[in-house]
Design a protein around this motif. Structure first.
Motif, PDB file in Angstrom:
ATOM      1  N   LYS C 424     106.838  13.290  69.334  1.00 48.77           N
ATOM      2  CA  LYS C 424     105.438  13.258  69.753  1.00 48.77           C
ATOM      3  C   LYS C 424     105.097  14.553  70.499  1.00 48.77           C
ATOM      4  O   LYS C 424     104.077  15.188  70.244  1.00 48.77           O
ATOM      5  N   GLU C 428     102.430  17.600  69.388  1.00 43.46           N
ATOM      6  CA  GLU C 428     101.347  18.060  70.254  1.00 43.46           C
ATOM      7  C   GLU C 428     101.417  19.562  70.475  1.00 43.46           C
ATOM      8  O   GLU C 428     100.412  20.267  70.386  1.00 43.46           O
ATOM      9  N   SER C 432      98.885  22.678  69.171  1.00 39.19           N
ATOM     10  CA  SER C 432      98.184  23.573  70.092  1.00 39.19           C
ATOM     11  C   SER C 432      98.504  25.043  69.825  1.00 39.19           C
ATOM     12  O   SER C 432      97.978  25.928  70.484  1.00 39.19           O
TER      13      SER C 432
END
Lengths: 485, 95, 483
Positions: C424, C428, C432
């Motif tokens: 996870k 993320e 980004s």
């Protein structure tokens, strides 16, 4: 009382006729008065002696007495005494008060004997006349009546003179080359140098470690036996002390001498022995024949090398033994040393007397590079030859007899100018120390009013036999009872 | 056997005994006489003789490794020429 | 000119007896001055020496450990010289008949070879006291507590040819005496002191040059430096056409300089002769057998065992087995940690570095082998990262806490190894950083790709508050970026 032997005094105390305090007072009184003339004591321990006498009386009252309880005597000032100055006759130790006892000192303490003080001696036991003491010479009580100041012999001259003059009935002594037997002979008392290792050397200030042996001095052989009973024995603090049973030396004093085989070393009846001296010694030997002994001439072929070997070995050992006197931890230190070397060299130059310095220098020389083999090693080999001579002699005889000294007591100052003349005083005694065997000197007559000593030499650990032979002789003679006037 | 002044001076340094100049002559004579006496040894035949270091043919006893001594510094230092803070004091070595 | 270096060593080993060699005074280190100096140690008049049996037992054990002959009848001699730390004015030592005769020790060289260094002999003797030269009104203070402490002096043949060999020998000897338990090995307290004899000769020459003796080196580092220094000094002299003076030199490790110890009292003549206060010491078969049976495992045997038992390589096994305390520490760590290789790395790495930095012997380590073993367990099972492990080690060392797990908890050093959670985070972070993702995917050189991964690691660690398992992050990254 002052004429009584240790054995007799012990019986007096036991019977309650006199207390130890009374006896001690009598002896101290006499000692303080008479010793002004003799200088046989360096230190008199009056207060301690009275306290010990008091304690001895209590011990006796409590039924815990030994033959020595309450009996006065003295120590040669070579045995360390806790709390009492122990000087070894030297300026180096003039202020030395050891915080410990020699084993010999401890043994007499345990036996309850009352020490009256410390007797004079040649400095560090190096001498045969007690003239090298920093505390002045001791005078032989014999000869005084003729107005002569004669030497008591040495190095245990203080002990010998004190016993001869009846200042104490007995005194300890030490013998490295004759230092018990020669003064005993010259003062007309009985002295015994035991087998090397028989008496502990712990706390006995060392001169030459492989030769030094503590021993006894008294007027009678019986008293010597009583002393040896206290002194002899194994000491774990002395590596050279022998772990071997100690007999009761008084138990065999009365054995008959029938069949005793006496050897006369022919080398000890020659040279500078005077005819008068020889006659006295031969007279004593005739007494032994009357007692049933047989006489035989024997030979000690290397006898003439003994002095030479001794004057390498003893100074060599002494040179190292006396290195500890350096001014660092105890004893004398010179004034205002400017550096370490100055402290060492001046402390030792000022603290030691002439003879001690001579021997340290000779010993240092004999051990130094280039001379070790020719002197030290050679002397050790000769030492074995000398020992072998004795071992061979004792295959055929039980004891050897000889004069103790070549001549009687000499006048003070007569032999101080040449060290070698003084060394020859020990010509008949020195080989015994090299071999390590026991020997006695027993009063055996007079020449010109001066005592003559008979030397009785035995095999290793034969002290009981020597004492027996001396005692039996003293049952039929009274030389040992003669008193100087 | 004679002993030289140099020998005497050397030996005196080894033995840490100060010998003053005026003492050397007397020592030369006395030590010379003693060494003459000692030189008799050279006459002895000792070729096959083992040196004798000790009178008795005995063997060394060994002690158990147990502490038997207590701190007695005070008693020993009471008789010392100079001490401070428990140390013995001696003059410095000047090299 | 090319030179051969010839080195021999003399090593003074203080024996770990309870009492002195000739008296019943304690030998414990660090007592108040002169409180352990009694009548015999002070050379009070009339006192006599009585030898300590344990000193002989230790000397015999040493002899057996270095493959030497035991002298059945040894003799003490007096070595005469005056010095204030030598109360009798002579040292009681052994010259003609030392207790330990010729022997040898094998040392491992850096090139993997083994070299035999011969021991000429080892003898028993007494140590001297200490002179304190700080100012006592211009005087020197003397402490005689050490006077009479038993020593064996080990004398080697001149078999070493460089500083590395000499140090290897010294370390080996240190390992032997500490393994035997006959010496505490604490060089900072003078328990082992080295004298180095050095001479140079033209390469290949059979003739030995004049040697010098550099005295009283009390660390391996100083020994190495002193040899380098002396070799250079001699080389300079010889290459300038000069001659070496046979002399004793003193090395100052702090300044890396040496000076001659010659003084005006120089011409020493020690006048050795047999000590008449002591008799010959006879050692019988029973005594030797008993000493033999009491020998513990020695470094050579331990090295073989470490290779077999722990699967260590020759170098690691030799290093860890050489010092008995280090060996025991390692064994505790390896046995507890269940990963000998990792334990070995930590003992030789972080642990040894820390000891060296603080100049501490293993015995004074604030952490135990078991604690290090616990740490090894947590590294091996991925509970903590190596960075975390260093933090735990630091906390153990400084005594913050003595439990590895408690430290991990308290400092929050536990790694996140839940792959779901980690994935996870990766998703993320990658989301980004689209530019960097594109760059990575366009790159064809795998090496450069690998480097680029590092760029994602920082943000990932930040996102996981430093607790993400970096190894797992790496795996997930490679999978996601490649896919």
């Amino acid at each position: 009382m002052h004429n009584k032997s240790v054995a007799e005094l012990s019986r007096e105390l036991e019977s309650g006729k006199i207390s130890s305090v009374e006896l001690t007072r009598q002896f101290l009184g006499r000692l303080k008065k008479e010793d002004e003339q003799l200088n046989s004591f360096i230190t008199i321990t009056e207060e301690q002696a009275l306290a010990d006498a008091h304690a001895a009386d209590e011990q006796r009252a409590a039924g815990k007495a030994t033959p020595w309880t309450g009996v006065p005597f003295a120590h040669k000032d070579i045995f360390c005494t806790n709390g009492v100055a122990t000087t070894c006759g030297s300026k180096m130790l003039a202020n030395f008060v050891p915080p410990y006892d020699a084993t010999v000192t401890e043994n007499f303490r345990k036996a309850g004997a009352v020490c009256l003080g410390k007797t004079n001696m040649d400095e560090f036991a190096m001498g045969s006349s007690t003239e090298s003491s920093f505390f002045g010479a001791t005078t032989n009580p014999w000869g005084l009546s003729q107005g002569e100041k004669r030497v008591p012999g040495g190095s245990s001259g203080g002990s010998a003179a004190a016993v001869a003059a009846r200042l104490v009935p007995a005194a300890t002594a030490t013998d490295t080359g004759g230092s018990i037997r020669q003064p005993a002979a010259l003062c007309g008392v009985t002295g015994l140098k035991p087998t090397y290792g028989r008496v502990s050397r712990y706390g006995m200030i060392a001169f030459a470690s492989s030769l030094d042996q503590g021993g006894t001095m008294a007027r009678t052989a019986e008293d010597n036996a009583l002393m040896l009973n206290v002194m002899a024995g194994f000491d774990p603090k002395d590596s050279t002390s022998i772990d071997r049973d100690v007999p009761d030396y008084t138990a065999t004093l009365n054995e008959p001498l029938e069949g005793l085989r006496i050897g006369l070393p022919k080398e000890y009846f020659t040279g500078n022995l005077s005819a008068a001296m020889e006659e006295q010694v031969r007279g004593a030997i005739r007494e032994y024949e009357k007692l049933g002994a047989t006489i035989k001439e024997v030979s000690l072929p290397h006898a003439d090398l003994a002095i030479a070997a001794y004057y390498v070995i003893a100074p060599a050992e002494a040179s190292a033994n006396l290195s500890r006197f350096d001014g660092a931890r105890y004893g004398y230190r010179c004034e205002d040393p400017k550096d370490l070397l100055d402290m060492y060299t001046r402390t030792r130059a000022e603290g030691f007397g002439t003879e001690v310095k001579r021997r340290i220098l000779v010993g240092t020389y004999a051990l130094s590079a280039g001379y070790f083999d020719a002197y030290y090693l050679k002397a050790q080999k000769v030492r074995r030859l000398i020992q072998q001579d004795f071992i061979n002699a004792f295959k055929d005889v039980d004891v050897l007899m000889s004069p103790t000294t070549p001549s009687p007591a000499f006048i003070q100052g007569e032999k101080t100018s040449d060290p070698v003349t003084m060394y020859l005083e020990d010509v008949f005694t020195i080989a015994i120390n090299l071999a390590g065997i026991p020997a006695m000197s027993v009063p055996a007559g007079f020449v010109d009013g001066l005592p003559v000593g008979l030397q009785i030499i035995g095999d290793y650990f034969s002290e009981a036999r020597l004492l027996n032979a001396a005692h039996q002789f003293q049952q039929v003679t009274d030389w040992h009872q003669r008193e100087p006037q | 056997m004679t002993i030289s002044r140099t020998d005497i001076e050397k030996v005196a340094v080894l033995a840490r005994i100060r010998v003053d100049e005026e003492q050397v002559s007397a020592l030369e004579k006395d030590l010379g006489n003693i060494l003459d006496l000692v030189d008799q040894l050279s006459a002895a035949d000792t070729d096959s003789v083992a040196p004798m270091a000790h009178p008795l043919d005995a063997v060394q006893r060994l002690r158990a490794d147990e502490v038997t001594e207590n701190n007695e510094r005070e008693a020993f230092q009471a008789i010392a020429p100079a001490t401070e803070n428990g140390l013995y004091l001696v003059p410095r070595v000047i090299e | 000119m090319q030179w051969d270096i010839v080195i021999g060593l003399e090593i003074h080993v203080q024996l770990a007896t309870k009492t002195k060699i000739f008296s019943g005074s304690s030998t414990a280190y660090g007592a108040e001055p002169n409180t352990q100096a009694n009548a015999v140690d002070l050379a009070m008049p009339g006192t006599l020496p009585v030898p300590n049996e344990q000193a002989f037992r230790y000397a015999v054990m040493f002899g057996l450990a270095v493959n030497a002959e035991i002298e059945r009848r040894s003799v003490f001699e007096r070595k005469n010289y005056f010095y204030p730390d030598l109360p009798k004015g002579y040292q009681t030592t052994q010259l003609e008949r030392p207790i330990v005769g010729p022997g040898y020790v094998d040392i491992d060289l850096a090139n993997g070879e083994t070299k035999r260094v011969r021991i000429h002999h080892a003898h028993l003797e007494e140590d001297a006291g200490k002179s304190l030269h700080e100012d006592f009104h211009g005087m020197t203070g003397i402490d005689l507590n050490r006077a009479g402490t038993p020593l064996i002096e080990v004398v080697t043949e001149p078999d070493m040819t460089n500083a590395d060999e000499a140090v290897a020998f010294a370390k080996k000897l240190h390992g032997i005496v500490t393994s035997l338990g006959i010496c505490d090995g604490d060089m900072s307290q003078g328990s082992m002191r080295f004298d180095v004899n050095i001479s140079l000769k033209p390469k290949g020459s059979d003739t030995l040059g004049t040697r010098t003796e550099t005295k009283n080196l009390n660390s391996f580092r100083f020994m190495e430096q002193a040899i380098a220094h002396e070799v250079e000094r001699q080389m300079d002299i010889l290459e300038d056409g000069g001659a070496i003076v046979q002399e004793t030199r003193l090395y100052n490790g702090d300044r890396d300089e040496s000076r001659s110890m010659r003084t005006k009292e120089e011409a020493n003549d020690y006048r050795y002769f047999p000590c008449p206060d002591l008799l010959p010491v006879e050692i019988d078969d029973a005594f030797i057998d008993e000493a033999h049976n009491s020998l513990p495992e020695l470094p050579d045997a331990r090295k073989v065992r470490f290779k077999e038992q722990y699967g260590l390589n020759d170098y690691d096994a030799g290093l860890l087995a050489g010092d008995s305390q280090l060996a025991a520490f390692f064994e505790a760590a390896a046995d507890r940690g269940k990963d000998a290789k990792l334990a070995s790395n930590w003992v030789q790495g972080e642990f040894s570095a820390r000891l060296n930095a603080e100049e501490k012997p293993v015995a004074d380590s604030p952490i135990s082998g078991e604690q290090l073993g616990d740490l090894v367990v947590r590294i091996a099972d991925n509970t903590i990262s190596s960075a975390g492990a260093k933090k735990v080690f630091e906390a153990l060392w400084t005594g913050e806490n003595d439990s590895v797990d408690a430290i991990i908890d308290a400092k929050g050093l536990k790694q996140v190894s839940d792959t779901g959670e980690l994935e996870k985070m990766v998703d993320e972070v990658l989301a980004s950083m689209p530019d960097q993702v594109a760059q990575y995917q366009q790159e064809s050189d795998p090496k450069k790709q690998k480097k680029m991964l590092g760029g994602f690691m920082g943000p990932l660690m930040k996102a996981s508050k430093g607790q993400g398992n970096p190894k797992l992050f790496n795996e997930i990254l490679v999978k996601k970026l490649g896919g």
